[in-house]
Design a protein around this motif. Structure first.
Motif: not given
Lengths: 87, 486
Positions: B21-22, B27-28, B65-68, B79-80
């Motif tokens: 996705a990145f 990406f978002p 996975g997004l670090g939160f 998620l976006s």
């Protein structure tokens, strides 16, 4: 009887997604089947770029049959299945 | 440990999808769609009650996975939004672990329980063996009163029918310091004031409810911006990927890194300094010294065992020396430590020379997401070959052996090993600190938080037996840290 060829994919995707345990096949299969079944590791078989990509890796090929989400047990079952069909 | 379970497969799949996705054009948006891509309309529901819960849990896994922190999510944010926030973040969040509330099954509380195998016998050995009067007979069968039971398990061994069992909560059971426990709603919560970030709960939870907060997006962003992102790879990486470590080096560069350094290089500095420090301490009449390279152990000292501090080597970790070396050589670099360790994330946050930390699962996901075939990469050597001893730092016994081999007076060193921090080994260390010596005459105590060493760290990819074989062969073919005396 036709020979059975087992091909364990050693590509990055299969390795990362859990293929490392399949190394055991290289020891188990010759012990169990002698020279009736040939087992070898192979560079990327390209299976991760078709159907389910990485989500069903690791992949093993038993002759032309693809075993997805492969485990040692699944591969042994497939070998048995093909042997019985052969007879 | 099992690094190939379904649960781990799922975690890795999420990481791969985030990487893809990145690098996509949006990406978002593509991050938001991950749960729907993994469980499209009408698809099978493999684990949970319905497809909606499956997706909700996958969304939570993406948040990690997004670090939160999943605990901070109020379920209304898309998620976006998280993906966008991850792109804007300058520093990763503190506290490396997060618990996925919705995936935590809330196992039954840990206790001793009489199953229906109870035969209601005449002898009733359970009742007579219980010192606390917790067992009574109801309708002819034994029942335990939870308010009186002290979990001594005497009744379990007394029952001739094996009818009494200890119910465990796997994460609570695995935690060596009692930092994870069920809250009033029955869901696991981590107390970060006492958590040593050893990662044992990640391994233990059969529902894969404990996640690391990944820094992969932070790293990929710097790579995309064209920064000089340098990977510092832990010694335990050998055997974790196909191919040789030299092929791995060019694969990592192919993934966008500017350069790759072996942390074994820093391990060589650690060994030499620690050998010197050991000699000085013994000259001063001290009875023993412990090693100081394990991040989980360092957290344990800080949060639970300050009394052992005087006996802990003040020599810095291999990562410290490597990061210093890299930053001196390439001052405008962004450094990323690559290891299988959760606790090293805290070391990364405390040391300004270490910008980010990435684990082997994340590196693997990056390779898969970018379609990098390690076996077809060229071999690329390192500027400096590290020693046999430094390259063996990630295996139990390897650090003590390295210090011994680096010493001028090898015979003066009597090493002993703590392989794996658990309730028993922590007791052992506490006793050493209290007595000021070690009862069996050992004077160099190597401490590793993971049983077997870093090769059995939390985020390893290969099983330890097969990884150890590859690593061992590599170590055997590496140069000595010091010319052996003739």
């Amino acid at each position: 009887m036709k020979e059975i060829n087992v091909n364990v994919c050693l590509g990055t995707t299969c390795f990362v997604m859990g293929g490392t345990n399949l190394n055991e096949l290289l020891e188990i299969v010759p012990k169990k089947y002698g020279d009736k079944v040939k087992v070898s590791g192979s560079p990327c078989l390209g299976l991760c770029s078709i159907n389910w990509e990485y989500s069903k890796a690791p992949y093993v090929k038993v002759n032309n049959e693809v075993v997805a989400e492969a485990t040692v047990e699944k591969v042994l079952n497939e070998i048995e299945r093909q042997m019985t069909n052969e007879q | 440990m099992n690094n190939n379970s379904q649960a781990i497969h799922l975690k890795k799949e999420i990481l791969i999808r985030l990487v893809k996705a990145f690098f996509s054009e949006n990406f978002p948006q593509n991050a938001r769609l991950i749960p729907y891509d993994m469980r499209p309309k009408g698809s099978e529901v493999p684990y949970r009650c319905c497809i909606y819960k499956e997706r909700a849990i996958l969304k939570d896994r993406c948040i990690a996975g997004l670090g939160f922190a999943i605990e901070e999510d109020d379920e209304t944010r898309l998620l976006s939004d998280y993906a966008q926030k991850a792109l804007e973040r300058e520093i990763p969040q503190n506290d490396p672990l997060t618990v996925l509330d919705a995936a935590c099954k809330g196992c039954v509380p840990s206790r001793v329980y009489v199953t229906n195998l109870c035969q209601g016998c005449v002898a009733r050995p359970c009742q007579s063996t219980c010192k606390f009067g917790a067992i009574s007979i109801v309708d002819g069968k034994s029942v335990i009163d939870g308010t009186k039971c002290k979990n001594c398990k005497m009744c379990i061994s007394a029952c001739p029918y094996n009818a009494i069992v200890k119910l465990v909560v796997p994460c609570e059971d695995a935690c060596p310091v009692g930092a994870i426990a069920k809250d009033e709603n029955g869901h696991a919560k981590i107390d970060f004031d006492i958590c040593i970030n050893c990662g044992k709960c990640i391994d233990a939870c059969p529902f894969a409810a404990v996640h690391e907060k990944s820094q992969i997006i932070d790293i990929l962003r710097r790579i995309k911006e064209g920064k000089k992102v340098i990977a510092m790879i832990a010694p335990s990486i050998v055997g974790q990927f196909p191919g040789s470590i030299y092929q791995l080096k060019s694969a990592i560069k192919k993934a966008g890194f500017y350069d790759v350094y072996e942390v074994a290089q820093g391990a060589d500095i650690t060994s030499l300094n620690e050998a010197k420090e050991f000699a000085e301490r013994m000259e001063r009449g001290e009875k023993f010294m412990t090693t100081s390279c394990c991040a989980g152990y360092n957290q344990l000292i800080k949060k639970h065992m300050p009394e052992i501090k005087p006996y802990v080597s003040t020599t810095k970790t291999p990562l410290f020396y490597t990061a210093e070396l890299v930053k001196n050589k390439v001052p405008d670099s962004i450094t990323v430590f690559v290891s299988p360790c959760v606790a090293k994330r805290t070391e990364g946050m405390e040391n300004p020379n270490i910008d980010f930390v990435m684990n082997y699962e994340e590196l693997g996901a990056l390779f898969v997401g970018r379609k990098i075939e390690i076996l077809s990469c060229e071999e690329e050597k390192f500027d400096k070959e590290s020693s046999k001893q430094g390259r063996n730092f990630g295996v139990t016994g390897g650090v003590a052996k390295a210090v011994q081999d680096a010493s001028d007076k090898q015979d003066s060193i009597k090493p002993c090993i703590i392989s794996g921090l658990n309730k028993d080994s922590i007791k052992q260390l506490k006793k050493m600190a209290k007595d000021g010596c070690n009862s069996d005459g050992c004077n160099l105590v190597e401490v590793m938080c993971c049983e077997g060493g870093c090769v059995r760290g939390n985020a390893t990819i290969n099983n330890s037996r097969s990884a150890y074989k590859v690593l061992n062969e590599f170590v055997e073919n590496s140069p000595e840290i010091k010319e052996p005396k003739k």
